[in-house]
Design a protein around this motif. Structure first.
Motif: not given
Length: 162
Positions: A13-15, A21-28, A34-37, A90-96
């Protein structure tokens, strides 16, 4: 299993939120995100306060081993050309490991440091829970003794260090 999930869920969750997560100002963020992270951290935190699973400092090896295994898996998976259902390597961009090896190495380092810290926070919360419970119930237990149960038996102390 609870030792593993309690430490890893807070670390994930902290990582996740600052690094993936890339925040999108138009869409939450979606309910799934939210539930899985985040939601699972709330659930584990509630579980931590309502049950008395023993926590021992040496148990840190359990989540650390799972984190190391996961990091090895992602490195091998990426190296062998594995892809997600969306075609990403990669599962997440940071793990590519191919596209961002420095970011992946930093994330791995953060995980190696973060999992033990997260686990010892869980241990501290468990010790605090026990202290609050003893104070609320008026139970006085010195180091190495057993706490009396209402049924007349005894119960092993869970907050002693090996």
């Amino acid at each position: 299993m609870h030792n593993i999930s309690a430490a890893l869920v807070f670390t994930v969750t902290i990582a996740f939120w600052p690094s993936v997560f890339q925040p999108d100002s138009e869409q939450p963020p979606s309910y799934f995100t939210v539930s899985s992270h985040g939601g699972n951290s709330v659930y584990v935190l509630l579980l931590l306060f309502i049950h008395r699973v023993p926590r021992r400092p040496l148990h840190v090896l359990q989540p650390a081993a799972v984190a190391a295994l996961y990091l090895c898996f992602t490195a091998v998976y990426t190296t062998l050309g594995g892809t997600t259902e969306h075609g990403h390597t990669a599962f997440y961009p940071v793990l590519d490991w191919h596209q961002q090896p420095t970011a992946a190495a930093l994330f791995a380092f953060d995980l190696v440091i973060g999992v033990p810290i997260s686990f010892f926070v869980v241990v501290a919360l468990a010790l605090a829970r026990e202290a609050v419970w003893r104070r609320w119930k008026g139970v006085k237990v010195s180091q190495g003794e057993q706490a009396p149960l209402q049924s007349g038996g005894t119960q092993e102390r869970y907050d002693t260090w090996p």
